[in-house]
Scaffold this motif. Structure first.
Motif, short mmCIF file in Angstrom:
data_model
loop_
_atom_site.label_atom_id
_atom_site.label_comp_id
_atom_site.label_asym_id
_atom_site.label_seq_id
_atom_site.Cartn_x
_atom_site.Cartn_y
_atom_site.Cartn_z
N ASN A 113 0.62 -1.02 0.14
CA ASN A 113 -0.01 -0.07 0.09
C ASN A 113 0.96 1.24 0.05
O ASN A 113 0.26 2.47 -0.29
CB ASN A 113 -0.78 0.06 1.24
CG ASN A 113 0.06 -0.06 2.39
OD1 ASN A 113 0.93 -1.03 2.72
ND2 ASN A 113 -0.37 0.53 3.48
N TRP A 139 -1.70 -4.10 -5.25
CA TRP A 139 -2.46 -3.50 -4.31
C TRP A 139 -3.61 -2.76 -5.09
O TRP A 139 -4.62 -2.88 -4.81
CB TRP A 139 -1.71 -2.34 -3.58
CG TRP A 139 -2.25 -1.65 -2.45
CD1 TRP A 139 -2.66 -2.26 -1.01
CD2 TRP A 139 -3.20 -0.43 -2.61
NE1 TRP A 139 -3.38 -1.43 -0.60
CE2 TRP A 139 -3.49 -0.18 -1.18
CE3 TRP A 139 -3.33 0.66 -3.45
CZ2 TRP A 139 -4.35 0.94 -0.94
CZ3 TRP A 139 -3.99 1.70 -3.26
CH2 TRP A 139 -4.67 1.83 -1.77
N ARG A 160 -11.57 1.63 1.02
CA ARG A 160 -10.13 1.03 0.87
C ARG A 160 -9.46 0.62 1.88
O ARG A 160 -8.76 -0.67 1.91
CB ARG A 160 -9.51 2.03 -0.23
CG ARG A 160 -9.14 2.97 0.62
CD ARG A 160 -8.09 4.03 -0.08
NE ARG A 160 -7.53 4.93 0.72
CZ ARG A 160 -7.89 6.56 0.97
NH1 ARG A 160 -8.80 6.83 0.19
NH2 ARG A 160 -7.23 6.95 1.95
N CYS A 161 -9.66 1.10 2.95
CA CYS A 161 -8.82 0.83 4.08
C CYS A 161 -9.18 -0.54 4.65
O CYS A 161 -8.21 -1.38 4.98
CB CYS A 161 -8.96 1.77 5.22
SG CYS A 161 -8.29 3.34 4.85
N CYS A 200 -7.30 -2.96 2.46
CA CYS A 200 -5.99 -2.85 2.82
C CYS A 200 -5.52 -3.57 3.90
O CYS A 200 -4.53 -4.11 4.10
CB CYS A 200 -5.47 -1.24 2.87
SG CYS A 200 -3.78 -0.79 3.00
N TYR A 201 -6.21 -3.40 5.19
CA TYR A 201 -5.95 -4.04 6.39
C TYR A 201 -6.16 -5.96 5.98
O TYR A 201 -5.31 -6.55 6.26
CB TYR A 201 -6.88 -3.80 7.41
CG TYR A 201 -6.89 -2.37 7.78
CD1 TYR A 201 -5.75 -1.61 7.77
CD2 TYR A 201 -8.13 -1.87 8.38
CE1 TYR A 201 -5.89 -0.24 8.17
CE2 TYR A 201 -8.33 -0.59 8.75
CZ TYR A 201 -7.19 0.37 8.79
OH TYR A 201 -7.11 1.69 8.97
N ARG A 247 -2.94 -7.13 4.14
CA ARG A 247 -1.71 -7.14 4.86
C ARG A 247 -1.90 -8.13 6.09
O ARG A 247 -0.91 -8.93 6.30
CB ARG A 247 -1.46 -5.81 5.28
CG ARG A 247 -0.81 -4.86 4.15
CD ARG A 247 -0.37 -3.45 4.66
NE ARG A 247 -1.38 -2.56 5.09
CZ ARG A 247 -1.17 -1.44 5.47
NH1 ARG A 247 -0.09 -1.30 6.05
NH2 ARG A 247 -2.09 -0.45 5.83
N GLN A 260 -5.69 5.12 12.58
CA GLN A 260 -6.23 3.87 11.92
C GLN A 260 -7.36 3.42 12.45
O GLN A 260 -7.53 3.76 13.48
CB GLN A 260 -5.19 2.57 11.95
CG GLN A 260 -3.69 2.77 11.28
CD GLN A 260 -3.77 3.04 9.77
OE1 GLN A 260 -4.86 2.83 8.95
NE2 GLN A 260 -2.82 3.77 9.08
N CYS A 264 -0.25 8.23 5.51
CA CYS A 264 -0.41 6.81 5.72
C CYS A 264 0.33 5.95 4.81
O CYS A 264 0.96 5.18 5.20
CB CYS A 264 -1.95 6.28 5.57
SG CYS A 264 -2.16 4.83 6.34
N GLY A 265 -0.06 6.00 3.42
CA GLY A 265 0.82 5.07 2.64
C GLY A 265 0.50 5.30 1.22
O GLY A 265 1.48 5.40 0.27
N CYS A 266 -1.07 5.23 0.84
CA CYS A 266 -1.22 4.88 -0.34
C CYS A 266 -1.16 6.43 -1.19
O CYS A 266 -1.36 7.42 -0.35
CB CYS A 266 -2.62 4.29 -0.66
SG CYS A 266 -4.00 5.05 0.19
N SER A 279 -4.19 8.51 0.13
CA SER A 279 -3.76 9.21 1.43
C SER A 279 -2.87 10.38 1.17
O SER A 279 -2.92 11.25 2.05
CB SER A 279 -3.32 8.16 2.32
OG SER A 279 -2.23 7.45 2.15
S1 SF4 Z 1 -5.18 5.21 4.26
FE1 SF4 Z 1 -3.44 3.75 4.73
S2 SF4 Z 1 -4.87 2.11 5.50
FE2 SF4 Z 1 -6.14 3.23 4.07
S3 SF4 Z 1 -5.74 2.33 2.11
FE3 SF4 Z 1 -4.42 3.65 2.24
S4 SF4 Z 1 -2.47 3.13 2.94
FE4 SF4 Z 1 -4.29 1.50 3.28
#
Ligand code: SF4
Length: 194
Positions: free
Chosen positions: A35, A72, A85-86, A89-90, A93, A119, A166-168, A171
């Motif tokens: 992600n 992803w 999406r979160c 994503c959880y 992983r 989160q 966060c990562g994606c 986000s």
């Molecule tokens: S915001 Fe964070 S937890 Fe949510 S989908 Fe994007 S990377 Fe994943």
């Protein structure tokens, strides 16, 4: 007790590592985070965890598939809003972490996702437990959020890279929503002048 710990990033790992070690756990970390985008950001977070692993003397299992943008995105199937999406994503992983833990003979696994204030904590716990049941192991739940400040202070003291989102890619654009708006307004004005 041996535990397989999914690690989302170096800074989020610091507090949980301290707590679990103090509880007498032998930790093996697992970095699997398709992600995280774009690539330079992914690379920086890998480097930050390498530094944490060195400082904490922590063995890490690095996911061999590397930068997982395509996997992803295809797992999201068009779900881009945070509420859609979160959870996916959880799922992705934690499923992989639980499977990897089972395959490597661990009875317990957990995740540093339980450290973040940002989160969906309850959902992570739920999915973590569901995946544990699926693979016949246990999800070691702890509310690491109580060490939020402590973890940040340690990351700052160690000079570990702390990411701003966060990562994606979604986000990232949410994180910079105001700047994105200001920039588009500026560009719009320029277009009118031209
Ligand atoms: S915001 Fe964070 S937890 Fe949510 S989908 Fe994007 S990377 Fe994943």
């Amino acid at each position: 007790m041996d535990i397989f710990l999914h690690i989302c990033c170096g800074p989020c790992a610091l507090y949980p590592i301290g707590v679990l070690k103090a509880q007498g756990m032998h930790i093996t970390g697992f970095f699997y985070n398709p992600n995280i985008h774009p690539f330079r950001e992914y690379e920086r977070r890998v480097e930050a965890l390498e530094e944490v692993a060195r400082v904490k003397d922590l063995p890490i299992v690095w996911d061999g598939s590397g930068y997982g943008l395509k996997d992803w995105l295809s797992s999201l199937d068009g779900a881009t809003a945070q509420k859609e999406r979160c959870p996916l994503c959880y799922e992705m992983r934690l499923e992989r972490s639980a499977k990897e833990a089972r395959d490597r003979g661990f009875k317990y696994y957990s995740s540093t996702l339980l450290y973040s204030k940002y989160q969906r904590h309850g959902l992570i716990r739920e999915i973590g437990q569901e995946k544990a049941r699926k693979f016949g192991i246990e999800f070691y739940y702890q509310d690491f959020r109580r060490g939020w400040i402590e973890g940040i202070e340690e990351a700052v003291a160690l000079g570990i890279y702390r990411q701003p989102y966060c990562g994606c890619i979604f986000s990232e654009s949410e994180r910079y929503a105001k700047r994105i708006k200001r920039l588009s307004d500026r560009l719009k004005e320029r277009r009118e002048v031209l």
